[in-house]
Design an enzyme around this catalytic site. Structure first.
Site, PDB file in Angstrom:
ATOM      1  N   HIS A   9       0.827  -1.205   0.000  1.00 52.86           N
ATOM      2  CA  HIS A   9       0.000   0.000   0.000  1.00 52.86           C
ATOM      3  C   HIS A   9       0.865   1.260   0.000  1.00 52.86           C
ATOM      4  CE1 HIS A   9       0.886   0.966   4.203  1.00 52.86           C
ATOM      5  NE2 HIS A   9       0.782  -0.324   4.450  1.00 52.86           N
ATOM      6  N   ARG A  60      -5.991   0.982   4.193  1.00 47.78           N
ATOM      7  CA  ARG A  60      -4.912   1.500   3.372  1.00 47.78           C
ATOM      8  C   ARG A  60      -4.610   0.594   2.181  1.00 47.78           C
ATOM      9  NH1 ARG A  60      -3.194  -0.366   8.305  1.00 47.78           N
ATOM     10  NH2 ARG A  60      -1.288  -1.637   8.499  1.00 47.78           N
ATOM     11  N   GLU A  87      -1.452  -6.780   7.548  1.00 49.32           N
ATOM     12  CA  GLU A  87      -0.087  -6.535   8.024  1.00 49.32           C
ATOM     13  C   GLU A  87       0.205  -7.403   9.253  1.00 49.32           C
ATOM     14  OE1 GLU A  87       2.893  -6.100   7.864  1.00 49.32           O
ATOM     15  OE2 GLU A  87       3.237  -3.947   7.600  1.00 49.32           O
ATOM     16  N   HIS A 182       0.634  -5.516   2.392  1.00 48.52           N
ATOM     17  CA  HIS A 182       1.429  -4.767   3.353  1.00 48.52           C
ATOM     18  C   HIS A 182       2.877  -5.239   3.360  1.00 48.52           C
ATOM     19  CE1 HIS A 182      -2.384  -3.290   5.112  1.00 48.52           C
ATOM     20  NE2 HIS A 182      -2.807  -4.472   4.689  1.00 48.52           N
TER      21      HIS A 182
END
Length: 228
Positions: A9, A60, A87, A182
């Protein structure tokens, strides 16, 4: 020839503030939006047609996916969201300034938490844990499998089964697949794809908002890789 596109991202608001983010659900910064928009334009310029996208449950990554598809005129592409691409969970470090954490816990200890392959940060407080467990985006998950803190090794152990069961199957059908996720979930996937050692993967850096292209053989061996 199957093609895999990995995209971390764009810069998030907490990236910009030097905060540990993990599963905290924060938005892209202005820079992050611009990174994602620019990358979408590059996909369009290169005439890269995506067949399916896999992304995390975090804003995100989802917004980065939107910009990539919008700018490349591919908003109609199916997007599959999964917590397994979230993440790495930074436990009790989430929300802390990285420099402040070094002062509180010591630089060496923070370095171990951030860069060791199999050492997880301290777990969350009970208050943090309860707020996280009651987040609507995770209501479909068995609470017993929801992490309280993760090392990179832990992250890999939830990402790779999903790769094997879902993502790789699309590639074996010859499709072009975008994984928009991520830094650490992608680092785990790269470790598996490229057979990177535990020691070397720790220092592997992935650019924000920049598509990393993998050309693969029919049995998903890496032929070439490059950033757009």
């Amino acid at each position: 020839m199957p093609k895999l596109i990995l995209c971390r991202h764009g810069q998030s608001e907490w990236n910009a503030q030097n905060l540990f983010t993990g599963w905290a659900d924060v938005d892209l910064s202005d820079q992050g939006r611009n990174e994602a928009i620019t990358s979408g334009q590059k996909l369009k310029d290169q005439n890269i047609e995506i067949d399916i996208v896999f992304t995390s449950l975090l804003e995100r990554a989802i917004k980065t996916t939107y910009h990539l598809l919008s700018e490349s005129n591919q908003l109609f592409i199916p997007v599959v969201k999964t917590w397994r691409l979230n993440e790495r969970h930074y436990g009790g470090l989430q929300g802390l300034n990285k420099d402040s954490a070094k002062e509180e816990f010591g630089e060496e200890q923070v370095h171990k938490w951030r860069r060791s392959y199999d050492i997880a940060p301290p777990k969350q407080s009970e208050k943090q844990r309860n707020a996280y467990l009651n987040d609507k985006k995770y209501e479909h998950l068995d609470r017993r499998i929801m992490p309280e803190s993760e090392s990179l090794k832990d992250t890999l152990e939830r990402v790779i089964p999903y790769w094997n069961d879902q993502i790789s199957q699309q590639l074996l059908d010859g499709k072009t697949v975008l994984v928009s996720a991520h830094g650490n979930s992608l680092r785990a996937l790269i470790k598996y794809l490229e057979d990177v050692s535990d020691e070397d993967i720790i220092g592997y850096e992935i650019k924000t908002g920049a598509p990393l292209i993998y050309d693969l053989t029919d049995d998903l061996k890496v032929i070439d890789k490059y950033y757009l």
